[in-house]
Design a protein around this motif. Sequence first.
Motif, PDB file in Angstrom:
ATOM      1  N   GLN A  61       0.818  -1.335  -0.049  1.00  0.00           N
ATOM      2  CA  GLN A  61       0.006   0.042   0.121  1.00  0.00           C
ATOM      3  C   GLN A  61       0.911   1.192  -0.016  1.00  0.00           C
ATOM      4  O   GLN A  61       0.589   2.192  -0.724  1.00  0.00           O
ATOM      5  CB  GLN A  61      -0.847   0.062   1.129  1.00  0.00           C
ATOM      6  CG  GLN A  61      -0.304  -0.149   2.583  1.00  0.00           C
ATOM      7  CD  GLN A  61      -1.071  -0.021   3.922  1.00  0.00           C
ATOM      8  OE1 GLN A  61      -2.184   0.320   3.816  1.00  0.00           O
ATOM      9  NE2 GLN A  61      -1.155  -1.152   4.646  1.00  0.00           N
ATOM     10  N   ILE A  65       0.923   4.555  -2.884  1.00  0.00           N
ATOM     11  CA  ILE A  65       0.944   6.049  -2.064  1.00  0.00           C
ATOM     12  C   ILE A  65       2.184   6.905  -2.614  1.00  0.00           C
ATOM     13  O   ILE A  65       2.134   7.998  -3.059  1.00  0.00           O
ATOM     14  CB  ILE A  65       0.954   6.012  -0.779  1.00  0.00           C
ATOM     15  CG1 ILE A  65      -0.487   5.339  -0.324  1.00  0.00           C
ATOM     16  CG2 ILE A  65       0.985   7.566  -0.169  1.00  0.00           C
ATOM     17  CD1 ILE A  65      -1.771   6.116  -0.421  1.00  0.00           C
ATOM     18  N   THR A 191     -10.331   6.647   0.995  1.00  0.00           N
ATOM     19  CA  THR A 191      -9.711   5.475   0.735  1.00  0.00           C
ATOM     20  C   THR A 191     -10.441   4.429  -0.029  1.00  0.00           C
ATOM     21  O   THR A 191     -11.624   4.416   0.037  1.00  0.00           O
ATOM     22  CB  THR A 191      -9.340   4.673   2.004  1.00  0.00           C
ATOM     23  OG1 THR A 191     -10.414   4.185   2.948  1.00  0.00           O
ATOM     24  CG2 THR A 191      -8.266   5.460   2.953  1.00  0.00           C
ATOM     25  N   THR A 196      -6.690  -0.007   4.583  1.00  0.00           N
ATOM     26  CA  THR A 196      -5.540   0.417   4.074  1.00  0.00           C
ATOM     27  C   THR A 196      -5.232   1.929   4.204  1.00  0.00           C
ATOM     28  O   THR A 196      -6.550   2.647   4.223  1.00  0.00           O
ATOM     29  CB  THR A 196      -5.226  -0.135   2.483  1.00  0.00           C
ATOM     30  OG1 THR A 196      -6.163   0.462   1.633  1.00  0.00           O
ATOM     31  CG2 THR A 196      -5.499  -1.657   2.611  1.00  0.00           C
ATOM     32  N   ILE A 197      -4.279   2.564   3.576  1.00  0.00           N
ATOM     33  CA  ILE A 197      -4.403   4.003   3.369  1.00  0.00           C
ATOM     34  C   ILE A 197      -4.105   4.166   1.790  1.00  0.00           C
ATOM     35  O   ILE A 197      -4.083   5.236   1.516  1.00  0.00           O
ATOM     36  CB  ILE A 197      -2.808   4.464   4.056  1.00  0.00           C
ATOM     37  CG1 ILE A 197      -1.401   3.828   3.414  1.00  0.00           C
ATOM     38  CG2 ILE A 197      -2.773   4.146   5.234  1.00  0.00           C
ATOM     39  CD1 ILE A 197      -0.224   4.240   3.723  1.00  0.00           C
ATOM     40  N   VAL A 198      -4.772   3.263   1.097  1.00  0.00           N
ATOM     41  CA  VAL A 198      -4.720   3.487  -0.427  1.00  0.00           C
ATOM     42  C   VAL A 198      -5.779   4.295  -0.995  1.00  0.00           C
ATOM     43  O   VAL A 198      -6.914   4.117  -0.549  1.00  0.00           O
ATOM     44  CB  VAL A 198      -4.650   2.081  -1.213  1.00  0.00           C
ATOM     45  CG1 VAL A 198      -4.733   2.554  -2.650  1.00  0.00           C
ATOM     46  CG2 VAL A 198      -3.539   1.421  -0.905  1.00  0.00           C
ATOM     47  N   HIS A 199      -5.685   5.563  -1.160  1.00  0.00           N
ATOM     48  CA  HIS A 199      -6.568   6.351  -1.584  1.00  0.00           C
ATOM     49  C   HIS A 199      -7.068   6.768  -2.912  1.00  0.00           C
ATOM     50  O   HIS A 199      -6.373   5.908  -3.818  1.00  0.00           O
ATOM     51  CB  HIS A 199      -6.245   8.065  -0.964  1.00  0.00           C
ATOM     52  CG  HIS A 199      -4.986   8.502  -1.344  1.00  0.00           C
ATOM     53  ND1 HIS A 199      -4.812   8.794  -2.628  1.00  0.00           N
ATOM     54  CD2 HIS A 199      -3.802   8.814  -0.766  1.00  0.00           C
ATOM     55  CE1 HIS A 199      -3.590   9.366  -2.964  1.00  0.00           C
ATOM     56  NE2 HIS A 199      -2.941   9.139  -1.756  1.00  0.00           N
ATOM     57  N   GLY A 267      -4.812  13.717   0.621  1.00  0.00           N
ATOM     58  CA  GLY A 267      -4.343  12.294   0.910  1.00  0.00           C
ATOM     59  C   GLY A 267      -3.515  12.089   1.933  1.00  0.00           C
ATOM     60  O   GLY A 267      -4.092  12.019   3.148  1.00  0.00           O
TER      61      GLY A 267
END
Length: 360
Positions: A61, A65, A191, A196-199, A267
């Motif tokens: 992830q 980013i 997100t 997860t932190i995937v935006h 983000g």
Amino acid sequence: MQFRLEKRPQPSRLMLYAAPILAVILTMLVGGAIFSAIGYDGPGAVREIFITPLVTSYKWQDLGIKAAPLIIIGVGLAVSYRANVWNIGAEGQYVVGGVCATGVALATYGMTGWWILPLMALAGVAGGAAYAAIPALLRTRLGVNEILTSLMLTYASVQLVYYLVRAPWKDPMGMGFPQTRIFSEAARLPTIIPGTIVHLGVPIAILVALIVWFVMARSLFGFQVRVVGAAPHAARYGGFSENRTIWLALLVSGGLAGLAGMLEVAGPFQRLVPGFPTNYGFTAIIAAFLGRLDPLGVIFASIVLAITFVGGEMAQTTIGLPAAAAGIFQAMMLFFLLAGDLLIRYRLKRVTHQPTEARA
């Protein structure tokens, strides 16, 4: 006896696309040797920076980013460099784009609505393009080299961020820290993968690269950029304006850098802080060349560079590498790529001087 560079015949596509792969391999080998020579674990450095981020699933992830802004900025720079316009100040345009997007986020603080993020994106693109318009104006009207002007403007943009977060935009509830207030929910990128932190900026980056690839390959604009960059005199006979192409190339690259700044500030950061300038604009130059100035190639090159970013952060804690280790590997990658290009396109030819009598 002397030597001179002689241009080779047109290199094959295999050689052109094998050079970046060879540059990465040489970077790993030489970089490991250098770190071993200065007292670090050289093989461990290569393993942590290039291998560990790929085999550690929870770090994937982070790769997305880190790669997203590199893809967007690198694609814009690829367009500019195709036109033989050398925009070196994408970092400044990225910063100004983030500043303009922050202005919208603060002006709409507490509001809700789907329109806030698109408005921030428009502000980011407009800010980056406007900042790139300064070197475009100086180049077309006064003949000033855009390399110098765009680079120097980068440092002005960083000082602008420092001023804003310490004075007019400083968070009154931030306990004295130089930062803006955290954006409201409507001004943050959602997100796309729960947990997860995937935006949203990650798929947007891929979409931008695909759109630019199509435009460059299938449109009159793309043909104009390639012709002006490769043969300016032929472009004039074809009716293409060199100055107009310079403007378009800088506005496109600056606007995309500004979009990347908006996606970053909305983000991962979710506010403007002094650490917002992250050298993505400079690293994207390597991504553009490593991707052969092709938008699709920039995607893969950006992933490689994102691996070095993530791996460099991991190597600091696992084997004690300095923070600059990732930058060293990235610089070597660019050096080996440019050296490979030189050997592909040129060769050394021995020149023997004939006696004066023979020449007469």
